[in-house]
Design a protein around this motif. Structure first.
Motif, PDB file in Angstrom:
ATOM      1  N   ASP A 243       0.827  -1.208   0.000  1.00 53.00           N
ATOM      2  CA  ASP A 243       0.000   0.000   0.000  1.00 53.00           C
ATOM      3  C   ASP A 243       0.862   1.260   0.000  1.00 53.00           C
ATOM      4  O   ASP A 243       0.446   2.301  -0.499  1.00 53.00           O
ATOM      5  CB  ASP A 243      -0.905   0.033   1.246  1.00 53.00           C
ATOM      6  N   LEU A 244       2.032   1.158   0.580  1.00 57.40           N
ATOM      7  CA  LEU A 244       2.873   2.342   0.707  1.00 57.40           C
ATOM      8  C   LEU A 244       3.785   2.552  -0.492  1.00 57.40           C
ATOM      9  O   LEU A 244       3.891   3.665  -1.006  1.00 57.40           O
ATOM     10  CB  LEU A 244       3.722   2.228   1.979  1.00 57.40           C
ATOM     11  N   ILE A 245       4.463   1.483  -0.973  1.00 56.26           N
ATOM     12  CA  ILE A 245       5.451   1.706  -2.036  1.00 56.26           C
ATOM     13  C   ILE A 245       5.255   0.826  -3.263  1.00 56.26           C
ATOM     14  O   ILE A 245       5.963   1.018  -4.244  1.00 56.26           O
ATOM     15  CB  ILE A 245       6.911   1.580  -1.511  1.00 56.26           C
ATOM     16  N   ASP A 246       4.326  -0.119  -3.242  1.00 50.22           N
ATOM     17  CA  ASP A 246       3.979  -0.913  -4.429  1.00 50.22           C
ATOM     18  C   ASP A 246       5.223  -1.260  -5.269  1.00 50.22           C
ATOM     19  O   ASP A 246       5.341  -0.847  -6.417  1.00 50.22           O
ATOM     20  CB  ASP A 246       2.970  -0.088  -5.273  1.00 50.22           C
TER      21      ASP A 246
ATOM     22  N   ILE B  68      -6.979   6.105  -8.680  1.00 55.05           N
ATOM     23  CA  ILE B  68      -5.822   5.240  -8.918  1.00 55.05           C
ATOM     24  C   ILE B  68      -5.418   5.350 -10.383  1.00 55.05           C
ATOM     25  O   ILE B  68      -6.256   5.195 -11.281  1.00 55.05           O
ATOM     26  CB  ILE B  68      -6.184   3.783  -8.615  1.00 55.05           C
ATOM     27  N   VAL B  77      -7.198   4.238 -13.728  1.00 51.12           N
ATOM     28  CA  VAL B  77      -7.696   2.871 -13.534  1.00 51.12           C
ATOM     29  C   VAL B  77      -9.037   2.901 -12.807  1.00 51.12           C
ATOM     30  O   VAL B  77      -9.977   2.191 -13.161  1.00 51.12           O
ATOM     31  CB  VAL B  77      -6.661   2.030 -12.739  1.00 51.12           C
ATOM     32  N   SER B  78      -9.143   3.755 -11.804  1.00 51.99           N
ATOM     33  CA  SER B  78     -10.359   3.812 -11.000  1.00 51.99           C
ATOM     34  C   SER B  78     -10.483   5.188 -10.367  1.00 51.99           C
ATOM     35  O   SER B  78      -9.550   5.678  -9.728  1.00 51.99           O
ATOM     36  CB  SER B  78     -10.292   2.729  -9.917  1.00 51.99           C
ATOM     37  N   ARG B 144      11.797  12.085  -5.844  1.00 47.67           N
ATOM     38  CA  ARG B 144      10.889  11.522  -6.850  1.00 47.67           C
ATOM     39  C   ARG B 144       9.632  10.987  -6.170  1.00 47.67           C
ATOM     40  O   ARG B 144       9.716  10.343  -5.117  1.00 47.67           O
ATOM     41  CB  ARG B 144      11.570  10.374  -7.615  1.00 47.67           C
ATOM     42  N   ILE B 146       6.696   8.442  -5.461  1.00 42.58           N
ATOM     43  CA  ILE B 146       6.621   6.988  -5.530  1.00 42.58           C
ATOM     44  C   ILE B 146       5.189   6.626  -5.924  1.00 42.58           C
ATOM     45  O   ILE B 146       4.261   6.755  -5.124  1.00 42.58           O
ATOM     46  CB  ILE B 146       6.995   6.352  -4.182  1.00 42.58           C
ATOM     47  N   SER B 147       5.019   6.214  -7.186  1.00 43.44           N
ATOM     48  CA  SER B 147       3.693   5.821  -7.670  1.00 43.44           C
ATOM     49  C   SER B 147       3.522   4.310  -7.651  1.00 43.44           C
ATOM     50  O   SER B 147       2.402   3.813  -7.590  1.00 43.44           O
ATOM     51  CB  SER B 147       3.479   6.337  -9.092  1.00 43.44           C
ATOM     52  N   GLY B 148       4.627   3.605  -7.707  1.00 49.97           N
ATOM     53  CA  GLY B 148       4.572   2.162  -7.602  1.00 49.97           C
ATOM     54  C   GLY B 148       4.464   1.450  -8.940  1.00 49.97           C
ATOM     55  O   GLY B 148       4.117   2.041  -9.967  1.00 49.97           O
ATOM     56  N   ALA B 149       4.767   0.158  -8.897  1.00 46.94           N
ATOM     57  CA  ALA B 149       4.780  -0.673 -10.111  1.00 46.94           C
ATOM     58  C   ALA B 149       3.398  -0.749 -10.746  1.00 46.94           C
ATOM     59  O   ALA B 149       3.263  -0.826 -11.969  1.00 46.94           O
ATOM     60  CB  ALA B 149       5.287  -2.076  -9.773  1.00 46.94           C
ATOM     61  N   HIS B 150       2.347  -0.738  -9.932  1.00 45.37           N
ATOM     62  CA  HIS B 150       0.976  -0.798 -10.445  1.00 45.37           C
ATOM     63  C   HIS B 150       0.242   0.524 -10.222  1.00 45.37           C
ATOM     64  O   HIS B 150      -0.981   0.595 -10.372  1.00 45.37           O
ATOM     65  CB  HIS B 150       0.177  -1.886  -9.733  1.00 45.37           C
ATOM     66  N   GLY B 151       0.938   1.564  -9.791  1.00 42.25           N
ATOM     67  CA  GLY B 151       0.289   2.851  -9.538  1.00 42.25           C
ATOM     68  C   GLY B 151      -0.464   2.926  -8.222  1.00 42.25           C
ATOM     69  O   GLY B 151      -1.165   3.900  -7.965  1.00 42.25           O
ATOM     70  N   VAL B 152      -0.321   1.907  -7.351  1.00 38.48           N
ATOM     71  CA  VAL B 152      -1.106   1.899  -6.112  1.00 38.48           C
ATOM     72  C   VAL B 152      -0.262   2.197  -4.864  1.00 38.48           C
ATOM     73  O   VAL B 152      -0.695   1.954  -3.740  1.00 38.48           O
ATOM     74  CB  VAL B 152      -1.895   0.579  -5.915  1.00 38.48           C
ATOM     75  N   ALA B 153       0.939   2.754  -5.063  1.00 42.85           N
ATOM     76  CA  ALA B 153       1.711   3.178  -3.904  1.00 42.85           C
ATOM     77  C   ALA B 153       1.027   4.376  -3.250  1.00 42.85           C
ATOM     78  O   ALA B 153       0.099   4.963  -3.820  1.00 42.85           O
ATOM     79  CB  ALA B 153       3.130   3.548  -4.326  1.00 42.85           C
ATOM     80  N   SER B 154       1.487   4.734  -2.086  1.00 43.35           N
ATOM     81  CA  SER B 154       0.995   5.910  -1.346  1.00 43.35           C
ATOM     82  C   SER B 154      -0.421   5.743  -0.820  1.00 43.35           C
ATOM     83  O   SER B 154      -1.025   6.690  -0.351  1.00 43.35           O
ATOM     84  CB  SER B 154       1.036   7.180  -2.216  1.00 43.35           C
ATOM     85  N   GLU B 155      -0.957   4.526  -0.869  1.00 38.45           N
ATOM     86  CA  GLU B 155      -2.306   4.283  -0.348  1.00 38.45           C
ATOM     87  C   GLU B 155      -2.229   3.950   1.138  1.00 38.45           C
ATOM     88  O   GLU B 155      -2.777   2.942   1.606  1.00 38.45           O
ATOM     89  CB  GLU B 155      -2.966   3.146  -1.131  1.00 38.45           C
TER      90      GLU B 155
END
Lengths: 306, 306
Positions: A243-246, B68, B77-78, B144, B146-155
């Protein structure tokens, strides 16, 4: 090629690692920490000099440390295994060596080994969890290790999950490593046996984590519950980290990872049940490629990941 | 200078932001999401073109989205507020505009605003937690996002803390935002009142989070318990995030941050009690500089943080 050192509580291992991640030459000496910091520094210097003579073109040596470094990576803030506090190891070694000395936490070094030559090769971001006596962590984001502003990043084993029946060595209660390490497995089984739960483990005076995994695979109810509990917390922690860094990929290393798919499948199932977006953002969760040599191989490649 | 857009559920706000983070020109139109995706895209394009005429040297526009994005940042995505799923917004806007279009999650945009001009200015890494109806997050590491590999970081709002008495909108139970948002505060107070707990909140038919904070500051026992509970979980979450990435500084934003030091002091105390190394690795925890304009200002500066 690179020179890497794995500074452990019982041995200092040094090696020359080639561009495919293979150790070409390896040397080791006993860690004489009981003889004081200066003795360990001079043994390290002698071992590094020996390796430099075999590979004179090297300008850097990386050293994996089982402890906490300062934010700038120059000082060993705390290393319980060697009984060190606030030792300026980089400076002290560079004063007697003709190379640049780089320090790194040993679990972070293992994360580098996987990223350079192992299970996460070619991935820009990854998280390693090493399951041994405790739980260590390594984090790489955008091809750089994350050491943190105070050097205490990657301490995934100390994320607080929920109340547990015994305290962590760090003094807190509820740390991931009290649920997901070899120690956690053994203490959980012992507590259940003490409370009268039946198990074939009762036959043994002592048992280690491997024995628990073997019993679980053979269908022992208590051992299986212990493994499932461990996997539950690891999957939960992986989901929270995701959830934090994916990062896209998680690697399970350390001694417990030798349980293989029996453990891995359970961790994956638990992570999936905790993830916010399992349908389109399930991370890969894989076993580590390297075991005991991970720290040395990673340390030798530290330069490329800072 | 930069052009930023904050695409919200009720309004599309666009602005030209100068190099000190001040909005020089601002335009807004109603978000006509009920008229379909194409209408919102054409309204966005018209608003962006209007801003470009005022600042013709711009080559990029950043758009903050309450949803997302895909890992490559091209697709929404959503986005529940607009009822969008898998919309190729970058491509659709670039087809009708002469600028590069960059998309970013709105909480991440707010994190950029703080890093560029606000409370985390000059810091290379930071984590933002926005406390509103839900809990949003933004993570910047080494300058930078951090959006993540699937774009779901920072959640960060969906990290599972422990069992809670109601489920999160995401379908899970135990998410941070069910303990640490305005919704969480209100639902907790309502549950306690329903169970017969005395409080001055009982006098009101409805009450919002601000009313709960005011009552807590005035010494109402239930309201104070609700605020302390929220602060406990935020401090715990900050500590867990710190164990993983040790960013050095955390920023508390969103509507609830208007409670100021009354809230901040409690979050700091809770974090300190959960940290593994509070004595030498206590992160700074500060209030956000920006409120409603954070998304727009951050979006206008997205280019520098990718």
């Amino acid at each position: 090629m690179g020179i890497g050192i794995d500074l452990g509580g019982t041995a200092i291992k040094g090696g020359i690692v080639n561009h495919r991640g293979v150790i070409q030459e390896e040397r080791r000496v006993k860690t004489q920490s009981q003889m004081g910091y200066d003795r360990v520094v001079s043994d390290l210097a002698a071992l590094i000099n020996e390796l430099v003579q075999l590979s004179p073109e090297e300008t850097t040596v990386g050293i994996g440390i089982p402890g906490i470094l300062s934010g700038d990576g120059s000082t060993v803030v705390s290393c319980p295994n060697l009984n060190w506090k606030n030792k300026a190891l980089k400076q002290d070694l560079e004063a007697v060596l003709a190379l640049e000395v780089l320090l790194v936490n040993d679990a972070t070094a293992a994360c580098i080994a996987e990223a350079a030559f192992g299970s996460t090769r070619g991935r820009t971001s990854s998280v390693l969890l090493t399951l041994g006596t405790g739980v260590g962590g390594g984090v790489i984001i955008n091809d750089r290790i994350i050491s943190g502003a105070h050097g205490v990043a990657s301490e995934a084993g100390h994320m607080i999950m929920e109340e547990n029946f015994y305290d962590c060595n760090c003094g807190k209660n509820g740390c991931l490593e009290t649920f997901a390490s070899a120690t956690a497995l053994i203490r959980y089984c012992q507590k259940q046996l003490d409370e009268g739960v039946e198990s074939e483990l009762k036959k043994d005076d002592t048992y280690d984590a491997k024995r628990i995994f073997d019993a679980a695979k053979a269908g022992d109810v208590l051992a299986l519950a212990a493994v499932n509990r461990l996997a539950k917390y690891l999957g939960w922690a992986i989901s929270n980290i995701n959830d934090l860094i994916d990062p896209g990929i998680f690697v399970i290393g350390g001694g417990l990872s030798e349980a293989g798919d029996f453990l891995l499948n359970r961790i994956q199932a638990s992570a999936k049940s905790c993830l916010t977006y399992p349908q389109y953002a399930m991370p890969e969760i894989v076993l580590a490629t390297f075991r005991n040599e991970a720290g040395l191989i990673g340390a030798a490649n530290l330069r490329q990941f800072i």
